[in-house]
Design an enzyme around this catalytic site. Sequence first.
Site, mmCIF file in Angstrom:
data_model
loop_
_atom_site.group_PDB
_atom_site.id
_atom_site.type_symbol
_atom_site.label_atom_id
_atom_site.label_comp_id
_atom_site.label_asym_id
_atom_site.label_seq_id
_atom_site.Cartn_x
_atom_site.Cartn_y
_atom_site.Cartn_z
ATOM 1 N N ARG A 113 0.885 -0.891 0.148
ATOM 2 C CA ARG A 113 0.370 0.125 0.272
ATOM 3 C C ARG A 113 0.763 1.440 -0.150
ATOM 4 N NH1 ARG A 113 -4.785 -0.302 -2.083
ATOM 5 N NH2 ARG A 113 -5.699 -2.581 -1.134
ATOM 6 N N GLU A 118 -14.156 -7.578 -9.523
ATOM 7 C CA GLU A 118 -12.971 -7.696 -8.575
ATOM 8 C C GLU A 118 -12.112 -8.547 -8.321
ATOM 9 O OE1 GLU A 118 -10.442 -5.269 -8.555
ATOM 10 O OE2 GLU A 118 -11.423 -3.634 -9.218
ATOM 11 N N GLU A 120 -8.887 -9.960 -9.051
ATOM 12 C CA GLU A 120 -7.841 -10.367 -7.830
ATOM 13 C C GLU A 120 -7.149 -11.756 -7.755
ATOM 14 O OE1 GLU A 120 -8.488 -7.591 -4.746
ATOM 15 O OE2 GLU A 120 -7.646 -5.787 -6.114
ATOM 16 N N GLU A 127 -16.848 9.605 0.921
ATOM 17 C CA GLU A 127 -16.765 7.734 0.328
ATOM 18 C C GLU A 127 -17.838 6.925 0.795
ATOM 19 O OE1 GLU A 127 -13.081 4.591 -1.020
ATOM 20 O OE2 GLU A 127 -12.553 6.065 1.237
ATOM 21 N N GLU A 132 -4.453 -6.027 -12.453
ATOM 22 C CA GLU A 132 -3.589 -4.482 -13.156
ATOM 23 C C GLU A 132 -2.119 -4.661 -13.487
ATOM 24 O OE1 GLU A 132 -5.674 -3.118 -14.677
ATOM 25 O OE2 GLU A 132 -7.806 -4.410 -14.091
#
Length: 226
Positions: A78, A106, A110, A133, A152
């Site tokens: 991260r 996803e 993933e 959010e 990705e």
Amino acid sequence: MFKAMDLKPLPRPEHPDPYTVLDRRFVYDSPWIRIREDRFRHRRGAEGRYAVCGFRRTACGVLALDDQDRVVLVGQWRYPLELYSWELPEGGGDTSESPYEAMRRELAEEAGLSAQIWEPLCFFHPSNSSTEEEAFLFLATGLAPLEGHHPEDDEELLLHREPFADCLRRVLSGEITDSLTVMALLALQARRSGVPAELDAALAERFFQRPSEHPSAGRARWESLT
């Protein structure tokens, strides 16, 4: 908000919003986030400026459980934290897709998995002092492998399956810290512990609707600036 058979709504003031907005201006805009600065007057007399970060994509995550009660975890670096993190499959949903559509994609991208059963698990605001959010968390079971999944170009992911009980221990020890992961694990533990609560029906529908079908009040504030 959450709903249970014997719960009344929490109290709130008759006029809960104390702010008068004097003006708003864009500070920064990108395909992922936007930042504005509002100048306000509080009804108690104070004046000031409030910086608000808006997320263009919808935060979504899925607690995917296999038939051995193991949680599918994704490991990745991260960048903002300068830390390696183990967390649920997560992603940002486009405005053109519902949280459900985003998380099906996803989970496939993933983890290389599909799921037979998808259930809304939890809804929350990750950081309501600085951003509007919203986060939508699912529980997915009936997992099956998919062929040909690829991360990705800017992702290097590890996959791991960890017993649910051990995931809880890692939350409490501070090893698992991602907010969506922590909330999903604790929500499922609450459900398993017999807490008699469920998502409000209108809120549960939003898990399967596109953002344009349910504009939130926080996101609507950007419309006058775009």
